[in-house]
Scaffold this motif. Sequence first.
Motif, PDB file in Angstrom:
ATOM      1  N   ASN A 222      11.068  30.057 139.076  1.00  0.00           N
ATOM      2  CA  ASN A 222      10.232  29.934 138.747  1.00  0.00           C
ATOM      3  C   ASN A 222       9.763  30.375 137.160  1.00  0.00           C
ATOM      4  N   HIS A 223      10.797  31.177 137.062  1.00  0.00           N
ATOM      5  CA  HIS A 223      11.015  32.407 136.150  1.00  0.00           C
ATOM      6  C   HIS A 223      12.031  31.394 135.132  1.00  0.00           C
ATOM      7  N   ALA A 224      12.603  30.567 134.826  1.00  0.00           N
ATOM      8  CA  ALA A 224      13.537  30.171 134.807  1.00  0.00           C
ATOM      9  C   ALA A 224      13.519  30.210 133.107  1.00  0.00           C
ATOM     10  N   GLY A 225      12.697  29.736 132.678  1.00  0.00           N
ATOM     11  CA  GLY A 225      12.270  29.453 131.082  1.00  0.00           C
ATOM     12  C   GLY A 225      12.350  30.878 130.589  1.00  0.00           C
ATOM     13  N   LEU A 226      11.862  32.112 131.808  1.00  0.00           N
ATOM     14  CA  LEU A 226      11.528  33.578 130.517  1.00  0.00           C
ATOM     15  C   LEU A 226      12.971  34.347 130.881  1.00  0.00           C
ATOM     16  N   ASP A 227      13.814  34.017 132.013  1.00  0.00           N
ATOM     17  CA  ASP A 227      14.893  34.474 131.892  1.00  0.00           C
ATOM     18  C   ASP A 227      15.720  34.406 130.576  1.00  0.00           C
ATOM     19  N   LEU A 228      15.558  33.100 130.778  1.00  0.00           N
ATOM     20  CA  LEU A 228      16.160  32.383 129.020  1.00  0.00           C
ATOM     21  C   LEU A 228      15.848  33.143 127.936  1.00  0.00           C
ATOM     22  N   ILE A 229      14.710  32.962 127.680  1.00  0.00           N
ATOM     23  CA  ILE A 229      14.311  34.199 126.681  1.00  0.00           C
ATOM     24  C   ILE A 229      14.056  34.916 126.525  1.00  0.00           C
ATOM     25  N   LYS A 230      14.624  36.137 127.723  1.00  0.00           N
ATOM     26  CA  LYS A 230      14.974  37.284 127.466  1.00  0.00           C
ATOM     27  C   LYS A 230      16.673  37.189 127.473  1.00  0.00           C
ATOM     28  N   PHE A 231      17.182  35.998 127.994  1.00  0.00           N
ATOM     29  CA  PHE A 231      18.516  36.221 127.137  1.00  0.00           C
ATOM     30  C   PHE A 231      18.941  35.728 126.012  1.00  0.00           C
ATOM     31  N   ILE A 232      18.234  34.930 124.954  1.00  0.00           N
ATOM     32  CA  ILE A 232      18.019  34.357 123.931  1.00  0.00           C
ATOM     33  C   ILE A 232      18.202  35.482 122.949  1.00  0.00           C
ATOM     34  N   ARG A 233      16.815  36.019 122.893  1.00  0.00           N
ATOM     35  CA  ARG A 233      15.916  37.751 122.658  1.00  0.00           C
ATOM     36  C   ARG A 233      16.845  38.960 123.028  1.00  0.00           C
ATOM     37  N   ASN A 234      17.744  39.632 124.183  1.00  0.00           N
ATOM     38  CA  ASN A 234      18.027  40.408 123.994  1.00  0.00           C
ATOM     39  C   ASN A 234      19.889  40.524 124.296  1.00  0.00           C
ATOM     40  N   ASP A 235      19.873  39.537 124.742  1.00  0.00           N
ATOM     41  CA  ASP A 235      21.583  39.004 125.397  1.00  0.00           C
ATOM     42  C   ASP A 235      22.401  39.009 124.382  1.00  0.00           C
TER      43      ASP A 235
END
Length: 508
Positions: free
Chosen positions: A86-99
């Motif tokens: 349910n939050h895969a897209g939000l996790d992807l955002i964090k990965f792009i910006r943070n990781d």
Amino acid sequence: MSSFLFSNEPLKEEEHITVDNTCWDILVVDDEEDIHQVTKLVLSDFRFEQKPLRFHHAYSAKQAMDILNSEDSISVGLIDVVMESNHAGLDLIKFIRNDMANHDIRLILRTGQPGEAPEESVIRDYDINDYKNKTELTAVKLKTLLYSALRSHRDIQTIERHKQGLERIIDASSSFLKCNNVQDFASTILSHVADVMGLSDSDIYCAAAVNKQYGAGAKFQLLAASGAGIAPEQTALPDKVKSRFIETHNRKTSSKSDHEYVGYFTSQAGLETMLYVSKKGLLQPTDCQLLAFFANNIALAYDNLNLRETVKESQKELSYILGEAVEKRSKETGSHVKRVAHYSLLLAKLVGLNDYRAEIIKLASPLHDIGKISIPDVILNKPGKLNDDEWAIMKTHAQQGYEILKNSTNDILQCGAIIAHQHHEKWDGSGYPQGLKGEQIDIAGRITALADVFDALGSVRCYKPVWTLEEILTEIKRQRGQQFDPKLVDLFVENLEQFVAIRDQYPD
């Protein structure tokens, strides 16, 4: 989404294509095949700044991460919120910006289930650029959204290119400070022009020239030219480049075209600096702006280099004049100080001193006998051997020379004070005035001591005739480890031809 046109034809896996700046790369991340079909179909004729789109498709956050790790050219990401979770897209955002620390890509969230990710909290808590409900995203709105995102990404990339270019300019400009002469300066220009533009040397042709502002246009001095197969030492310019320099001199302003840039900058010394650059591809506005900054720095650096060379030449001439004045008073030849200067420079380089230190020793060594101005003529020019009292007075010239020069803050005169003080010290400690031994003697004093004796033995003096080269060489070898630094003697003997060539170049 009734305004969307659907197609049942499945999307084919897109091949990886090397970035060529002829299109905009768009990443579509969604677990619904229809969304991929519709997005590509609606945007099939989309153009921004005359470039089309190239799509990369991911059906999960994990696939998107893999694509982002292998592709660094993605401009915009259209990302679904709910996929494998349910939050895969939000996790992807964090990965792009943070990781990944990727803050350039524009990220747009699209969701068919807004309740799973409330718009206000998502916009507040996640570094995204827009948030849209799929049901409201018509074809027109999707294109409008993409225009806005691409403009934003283009501007970010422009700023980043300027930043990187300015960093390269600063790095290149700092290297100008290390240039010791016009030849070094010219090669430095050529080595950095391509780097400033982020290109390889083979992609551009460049040439730098200077002229008098109010002289004849064709009288420019070429500093250097390179690129497109041109050797750095080449002095012949293509007729087209000659014409551009003459036109620029007459027009007295910079100019640019699709493939050429000619920068024009004046100096306080009444000179003008011109930089010609031609590029195989189109010159971008960013290229011209960076070249303008760089060319301006070239003009300032050249002005400073000329000033430094003028000061340096003045210092050298004063050093020679002072040294020659002492030699003439003792009825010795003025060429002696020139030869000692060049011998000292050669020895300094052979022993591994850097160019700056070697040059300082060269300019300071003519002052080695400056203290002789305090020695009475009757002693200074006495034929034959001095008695003990006379010799005691003669030996004071080392200390006197040091006293004359020691209070100067000038690098050359400071070195001259050391040389005047120590050039009669001996490696075994039996010299004067301090009785220094081995490496207690400054390298400048050790170098000048050997250079001075080699030249003095081969010259006429009031107290002796000229020695043959064989006799000189025998004596210097005999004094190895006694009067002279053994390492310097070995270097002298190994490179004797070079020292003889200097002696022949500056005859009495």
